[in-house]
Write an enzyme that holds these catalytic residues in place. Structure first.
Site, PDB file in Angstrom:
ATOM      1  N   ASP A 171      -5.690  -1.470  -9.434  1.00 33.14           N
ATOM      2  CA  ASP A 171      -6.155  -2.846  -9.260  1.00 33.14           C
ATOM      3  C   ASP A 171      -7.485  -3.002  -9.979  1.00 33.14           C
ATOM      4  OD1 ASP A 171      -3.943  -3.102  -7.697  1.00 33.14           O
ATOM      5  OD2 ASP A 171      -5.009  -3.462  -5.810  1.00 33.14           O
ATOM      6  N   ASP A 230       4.224 -12.093  -1.763  1.00 30.69           N
ATOM      7  CA  ASP A 230       3.152 -11.589  -0.902  1.00 30.69           C
ATOM      8  C   ASP A 230       3.239 -12.280   0.451  1.00 30.69           C
ATOM      9  OD1 ASP A 230       2.279 -10.082  -3.088  1.00 30.69           O
ATOM     10  OD2 ASP A 230       1.092 -11.758  -3.839  1.00 30.69           O
TER      11      ASP A 230
END
EC number: 5.3.1.16
Length: 237
Positions: free
Chosen positions: A6, A129
């Site tokens: 990330d 998500d």
């Protein structure tokens, strides 16, 4: 088994439950980290542009290009990819193998159709998500009123073949994946899905493999030393 990097401000970080204020930096040289994964035998790399996801703009382009130049394994990239120009840039110019659409897929289904028309479905992935059963967007800062299974069925209808499904309540917690969530998806959809969020040890990955899931993303568990990447790759690839 897909290791994750990330990106925020050019660094490799992990957030806790998607909270941008709870950030841990794991590497100031993400391209070196990517090379380390490749040397361990990883066959795919998962990249997320956290700045892009939050601010709707591609902010780590140079770092992403550096990673692409450093490793030969395939790369999937998500975060801030909300128009066809950005898709073209990453797939055609940078050489990313597949992009992950998030917020745009929920707010603009026509955009997803446009991507699928222009590129093979294997190169267009959608991130689902989930927070309390509903789809979150904008770097997990907003929660929609769309139930996650309804969204998955919509994606399936327009031709999406692969999703990355993250239970936000589990992400970065090392408390184990939401297997109940993934079993529900498996029983209600024919799409390939990637398990994301909460993986704590080798056993979680092996369990995902035993259940026949398409893939499993590993992030914090590797960085914190609770997953032996080489050992897992030897078992499941």
């Amino acid at each position: 088994m897909i290791p994750a990097i990330d990106l925020k401000d050019g660094e490799a970080v992990r957030l806790y439950k998607g909270d941008y204020e709870q950030k841990t930096v794991y590497s100031y040289h993400p391209h070196k980290l990517a090379k380390e994964f490749e040397k361990m035998g990883a066959k795919y790399l998962h990249l997320v542009d956290l700045d892009g996801a939050k601010d709707a703009a591609a902010k780590n382009q140079e770092v992403i290009k550096k990673i692409r130049e450093t490793v030969s394994m395939p790369i999937e990239l998500g975060g801030g990819i909300r128009n066809i120009e950005t898709v073209d840039y990453y797939l055609s110019e940078v050489g990313i193998d597949r992009v992950i659409l998030g917020t745009a897929a929920l707010k603009d289904p026509q955009f997803v159709k446009e991507c699928l028309k222009k590129y093979d479905a294997s190169r267009i992935v959608v991130g689902v998500d989930v927070k309390d059963g509903y789809v979150s967007t904008s770097g997990w800062l907003e929660t929609s009123d769309i139930y996650y299974l309804d969204f998955i069925h919509q994606l399936e209808e327009i031709g999406v073949k692969t999703i990355v499904c993250t239970d936000i309540s589990k992400d970065g917690t090392l408390k184990g994946p939401s297997f109940d969530l993934y079993e529900t998806i498996k029983n209600n959809s024919n799409m390939d899905f990637v398990v994301s969020g909460g993986v704590k040890d080798n056993e979680d990955i092996l369990e995902a493999s035993r259940r026949g899931y398409y893939a499993c993303i590993v992030g914090k568990a590797f960085y914190e030393g609770t997953v032996n990447l080489g050992e897992v790759i030897a078992h499941v690839g």
